[in-house]
Design a protein around this motif. Structure first.
Motif, PDB file in Angstrom:
ATOM      1  N   SER A  71      40.367  57.563  28.359  1.00 34.37           N
ATOM      2  CA  SER A  71      40.931  56.498  28.400  1.00 34.37           C
ATOM      3  C   SER A  71      40.540  55.753  29.277  1.00 34.37           C
ATOM      4  CB  SER A  71      42.638  56.390  28.271  1.00 34.37           C
ATOM      5  OG  SER A  71      43.153  57.278  27.238  1.00 34.37           O
ATOM      6  N   LEU A  72      40.014  54.314  28.785  1.00 30.70           N
ATOM      7  CA  LEU A  72      39.427  53.145  29.609  1.00 30.70           C
ATOM      8  C   LEU A  72      40.121  51.856  29.067  1.00 30.70           C
ATOM      9  CD1 LEU A  72      35.521  53.648  29.000  1.00 30.70           C
ATOM     10  CD2 LEU A  72      37.085  54.798  31.148  1.00 30.70           C
ATOM     11  N   VAL A  73      40.792  51.268  30.403  1.00 33.41           N
ATOM     12  CA  VAL A  73      41.817  50.041  30.100  1.00 33.41           C
ATOM     13  C   VAL A  73      41.345  48.910  30.989  1.00 33.41           C
ATOM     14  CG1 VAL A  73      44.044  49.180  30.141  1.00 33.41           C
ATOM     15  CG2 VAL A  73      43.704  51.590  29.204  1.00 33.41           C
ATOM     16  N   ALA A  74      41.248  47.667  30.381  1.00 35.75           N
ATOM     17  CA  ALA A  74      41.012  46.468  31.357  1.00 35.75           C
ATOM     18  C   ALA A  74      42.253  45.631  31.124  1.00 35.75           C
ATOM     19  CB  ALA A  74      39.843  45.864  30.860  1.00 35.75           C
ATOM     20  N   ARG A  75      43.057  45.210  32.386  1.00 37.29           N
ATOM     21  CA  ARG A  75      44.350  44.663  32.235  1.00 37.29           C
ATOM     22  C   ARG A  75      44.240  43.318  32.991  1.00 37.29           C
ATOM     23  NH1 ARG A  75      46.849  48.468  33.540  1.00 37.29           N
ATOM     24  NH2 ARG A  75      47.707  49.213  31.429  1.00 37.29           N
ATOM     25  N   TRP A  76      44.473  42.231  32.603  1.00 37.19           N
ATOM     26  CA  TRP A  76      44.721  41.108  33.357  1.00 37.19           C
ATOM     27  C   TRP A  76      46.208  40.924  33.731  1.00 37.19           C
ATOM     28  CZ3 TRP A  76      42.219  37.747  36.215  1.00 37.19           C
ATOM     29  CH2 TRP A  76      42.745  36.732  36.723  1.00 37.19           C
ATOM     30  N   ASN A  77      46.399  40.914  35.009  1.00 37.10           N
ATOM     31  CA  ASN A  77      47.749  40.825  35.665  1.00 37.10           C
ATOM     32  C   ASN A  77      48.027  39.303  36.352  1.00 37.10           C
ATOM     33  OD1 ASN A  77      50.331  40.729  37.065  1.00 37.10           O
ATOM     34  ND2 ASN A  77      50.076  42.869  37.940  1.00 37.10           N
ATOM     35  N   SER A  78      48.856  38.439  35.534  1.00 32.94           N
ATOM     36  CA  SER A  78      49.030  37.101  36.103  1.00 32.94           C
ATOM     37  C   SER A  78      49.731  36.894  37.414  1.00 32.94           C
ATOM     38  CB  SER A  78      49.837  36.496  34.938  1.00 32.94           C
ATOM     39  OG  SER A  78      51.137  36.813  35.090  1.00 32.94           O
ATOM     40  N   ASN A  79      50.335  38.108  38.092  1.00 29.88           N
ATOM     41  CA  ASN A  79      50.897  38.025  39.311  1.00 29.88           C
ATOM     42  C   ASN A  79      50.780  39.289  39.808  1.00 29.88           C
ATOM     43  OD1 ASN A  79      52.420  37.027  41.523  1.00 29.88           O
ATOM     44  ND2 ASN A  79      54.368  37.422  40.104  1.00 29.88           N
ATOM     45  N   ALA A  80      49.508  39.702  40.387  1.00 31.18           N
ATOM     46  CA  ALA A  80      49.249  40.886  41.196  1.00 31.18           C
ATOM     47  C   ALA A  80      49.918  40.942  42.300  1.00 31.18           C
ATOM     48  CB  ALA A  80      47.876  41.046  41.326  1.00 31.18           C
ATOM     49  N   ALA A  81      50.376  39.734  43.007  1.00 31.73           N
ATOM     50  CA  ALA A  81      51.140  39.678  44.341  1.00 31.73           C
ATOM     51  C   ALA A  81      52.459  39.903  44.230  1.00 31.73           C
ATOM     52  CB  ALA A  81      50.753  38.539  45.041  1.00 31.73           C
TER      53      ALA A  81
ATOM     54  N   LEU B  41      41.169  47.712  36.414  1.00 31.78           N
ATOM     55  CA  LEU B  41      40.156  48.434  35.521  1.00 31.78           C
ATOM     56  C   LEU B  41      40.701  49.966  35.817  1.00 31.78           C
ATOM     57  CD1 LEU B  41      36.519  46.983  36.213  1.00 31.78           C
ATOM     58  CD2 LEU B  41      38.143  46.511  34.275  1.00 31.78           C
ATOM     59  N   GLN B  42      41.310  50.732  34.648  1.00 31.03           N
ATOM     60  CA  GLN B  42      41.569  52.036  34.667  1.00 31.03           C
ATOM     61  C   GLN B  42      40.908  52.766  33.909  1.00 31.03           C
ATOM     62  OE1 GLN B  42      45.819  51.349  33.668  1.00 31.03           O
ATOM     63  NE2 GLN B  42      46.438  51.567  35.801  1.00 31.03           N
ATOM     64  N   ALA B  43      40.616  53.881  34.442  1.00 23.52           N
ATOM     65  CA  ALA B  43      40.064  55.179  33.706  1.00 23.52           C
ATOM     66  C   ALA B  43      40.663  56.418  34.014  1.00 23.52           C
ATOM     67  CB  ALA B  43      38.448  55.446  34.095  1.00 23.52           C
ATOM     68  N   SER B  44      41.077  57.218  32.989  1.00 20.99           N
ATOM     69  CA  SER B  44      41.726  58.368  33.068  1.00 20.99           C
ATOM     70  C   SER B  44      41.262  59.326  32.194  1.00 20.99           C
ATOM     71  CB  SER B  44      43.491  58.108  32.836  1.00 20.99           C
ATOM     72  OG  SER B  44      43.488  57.638  31.472  1.00 20.99           O
TER      73      SER B  44
ATOM     74  N   ALA C 152      40.084  55.394  19.361  1.00 17.27           N
ATOM     75  CA  ALA C 152      41.097  54.245  18.782  1.00 17.27           C
ATOM     76  C   ALA C 152      40.812  53.249  19.876  1.00 17.27           C
ATOM     77  CB  ALA C 152      42.602  54.739  18.781  1.00 17.27           C
ATOM     78  N   LEU C 153      41.171  51.987  19.461  1.00 13.50           N
ATOM     79  CA  LEU C 153      41.041  50.773  20.308  1.00 13.50           C
ATOM     80  C   LEU C 153      42.459  50.154  20.173  1.00 13.50           C
ATOM     81  CD1 LEU C 153      37.916  48.678  18.983  1.00 13.50           C
ATOM     82  CD2 LEU C 153      38.016  50.598  20.923  1.00 13.50           C
ATOM     83  N   THR C 154      42.936  49.670  21.431  1.00 15.20           N
ATOM     84  CA  THR C 154      44.086  49.193  21.575  1.00 15.20           C
ATOM     85  C   THR C 154      44.082  47.829  22.239  1.00 15.20           C
ATOM     86  OG1 THR C 154      45.378  51.142  21.510  1.00 15.20           O
ATOM     87  CG2 THR C 154      46.544  49.557  22.424  1.00 15.20           C
ATOM     88  N   TRP C 155      44.877  46.622  21.876  1.00 14.52           N
ATOM     89  CA  TRP C 155      45.058  45.546  22.403  1.00 14.52           C
ATOM     90  C   TRP C 155      46.521  45.040  22.763  1.00 14.52           C
ATOM     91  CZ3 TRP C 155      42.074  46.594  18.063  1.00 14.52           C
ATOM     92  CH2 TRP C 155      40.797  46.282  18.396  1.00 14.52           C
ATOM     93  N   GLY C 156      46.996  44.811  23.761  1.00 15.80           N
ATOM     94  CA  GLY C 156      48.360  44.867  24.335  1.00 15.80           C
ATOM     95  C   GLY C 156      48.803  43.519  25.016  1.00 15.80           C
TER      96      GLY C 156
ATOM     97  N   VAL D  25      40.379  51.560  25.098  1.00 15.11           N
ATOM     98  CA  VAL D  25      39.815  52.348  24.278  1.00 15.11           C
ATOM     99  C   VAL D  25      40.022  53.850  24.578  1.00 15.11           C
ATOM    100  CG1 VAL D  25      37.547  52.295  25.425  1.00 15.11           C
ATOM    101  CG2 VAL D  25      37.646  53.441  23.177  1.00 15.11           C
ATOM    102  N   SER D  26      40.522  54.734  23.754  1.00 11.03           N
ATOM    103  CA  SER D  26      40.608  56.098  23.890  1.00 11.03           C
ATOM    104  C   SER D  26      40.002  56.968  23.061  1.00 11.03           C
ATOM    105  CB  SER D  26      42.185  56.753  23.564  1.00 11.03           C
ATOM    106  OG  SER D  26      42.674  56.127  22.555  1.00 11.03           O
ATOM    107  N   ARG D  27      39.571  58.230  23.468  1.00  9.28           N
ATOM    108  CA  ARG D  27      38.825  59.166  22.826  1.00  9.28           C
ATOM    109  C   ARG D  27      39.247  60.576  23.209  1.00  9.28           C
ATOM    110  NH1 ARG D  27      35.040  60.213  18.445  1.00  9.28           N
ATOM    111  NH2 ARG D  27      33.712  61.862  19.245  1.00  9.28           N
ATOM    112  N   GLN D  28      39.399  61.488  22.121  1.00  4.44           N
ATOM    113  CA  GLN D  28      39.598  62.834  22.232  1.00  4.44           C
ATOM    114  C   GLN D  28      38.398  63.414  21.842  1.00  4.44           C
ATOM    115  OE1 GLN D  28      42.177  65.358  19.478  1.00  4.44           O
ATOM    116  NE2 GLN D  28      43.467  65.434  21.610  1.00  4.44           N
ATOM    117  N   PHE D  29      37.888  64.439  22.620  1.00  3.40           N
ATOM    118  CA  PHE D  29      36.636  65.140  22.295  1.00  3.40           C
ATOM    119  C   PHE D  29      36.837  66.618  21.694  1.00  3.40           C
ATOM    120  CE2 PHE D  29      35.479  62.099  25.419  1.00  3.40           C
ATOM    121  CZ  PHE D  29      34.179  61.736  24.846  1.00  3.40           C
TER     122      PHE D  29
END
Length: 279
Positions: free
Chosen positions: A27-37, A51-54, A249-253, A275-279
């Motif tokens: 899984s790869l995810v890009a996330r914008w956090n409006s208040n990281a602090a 940015l997250q990858a798992s 699959a693609l996911t928007w949240g 985006v997530s992918r099962q091989f």
């Protein structure tokens, strides 16, 4: 910690090579956090991209009769913040879960209990340490395409510096609905109680009175004080998933969270694409 994570990952890959049940998930995810602090004053708020990858690098299923099964796996997760590299980390470790199905067929309710343990290596060495979680999850699918999910999770992180130790519990309820063969809409609400880190430019005597631990840090490029304290969070999220094929699959949240322990009260807006992918 780097050595521990590397050993766990190497062992998982070696086990995967010997297993006919190997089904890696990435899984790869890009996330914008409006208040990281996690700040409650406009002058202290900082928006940032995460940015997250798992990857689930090894998985096998052990049947325990008709209705029960054990799942053994090992995972690795990478967390990166392009603007603030001190928040970055990599973790790896085993996963164990038990699943019970209440009957036959796709509509039968499912109860799942999951445990994770990770060695975490952070760019900021004081954040490195061990992390673990336990979660109970119940799911029920209906003929209409609706699926109900209820869960409760306990998490614990033990870092080199006590400032970054965190313990929390979170309850969540979610509903997903199939919008045809390719699209799925999901909504979720959650309630969390546990440790949070809030960063602010001093003086903040109101936060000093609340914090179990505090220290001056330069995580966000300028001296701020990080306050570790217990608080309550209420959140709501909505996500849309588009299936590309039976394995991708693609996911928007979007997620909104408000966290409070009087007088502290801050909000987070999180917008993500993945985006997530099962091989």
């Amino acid at each position: 910690m780097k050595r521990v994570a590397a050993v766990l990952l190497a062992a998982a890959v070696a086990a995967a090579a010997r297993s006919a049940d190997w089904r890696p998930d990435i899984s790869l995810v890009a996330r914008w956090n409006s208040n990281a602090a996690n700040a409650d004053r406009a002058a202290d708020e900082i928006g940032a991209l995460e940015l997250q990858a798992s990857a689930e690098v090894f998985a096998t299923r052990i049947a325990l009769g008709r209705d029960d099964a054990l799942f053994l796996s090992a995972g690795v997760a990478l967390d990166a913040w392009p603007r603030f590299d001190q928040l970055g980390s990599i973790g790896a470790g085993p996963r164990l879960s038990w699943q019970h199905k209440f009957g036959l067929g796709a509509l039968a309710p499912v109860l799942r209990v999951e445990f994770t343990a990770d060695a975490v290596d952070a760019r900021n060495e004081e954040r490195s340490g061990l992390a673990g979680s336990g979660r109970a999850l119940w799911q029920r699918r209906f003929e209409s395409g609706l699926q109900l999910t209820l869960s409760y999770e306990r998490t614990r992180r033990h870092a080199r510096d006590a400032l970054y130790n965190q313990t929390a519990g979170e309850a969540a309820a979610g509903i997903s609905y199939d919008l045809g063969e390719l699209w799925t809409l999901a909504v979720k609400t959650s309630w969390r109680r546990g440790d949070v880190l809030s960063y602010a430019i001093p003086p903040r005597p109101d936060l000093v009175a609340l914090a179990r631990d505090r220290d001056t840090v330069d995580t966000f490029g300028q001296p701020r004080v990080a306050y570790s304290l217990e608080a309550r969070s209420l959140g709501g999220a909505v996500a849309v998933t588009r299936s590309i094929d039976d394995r991708t699959a693609l996911t928007w949240g979007y997620e909104y969270r408000v966290t409070e322990r009087s007088p502290l009260r801050y909000r987070n807006h999180l917008v993500s694409a993945g985006v997530s992918r099962q091989f």
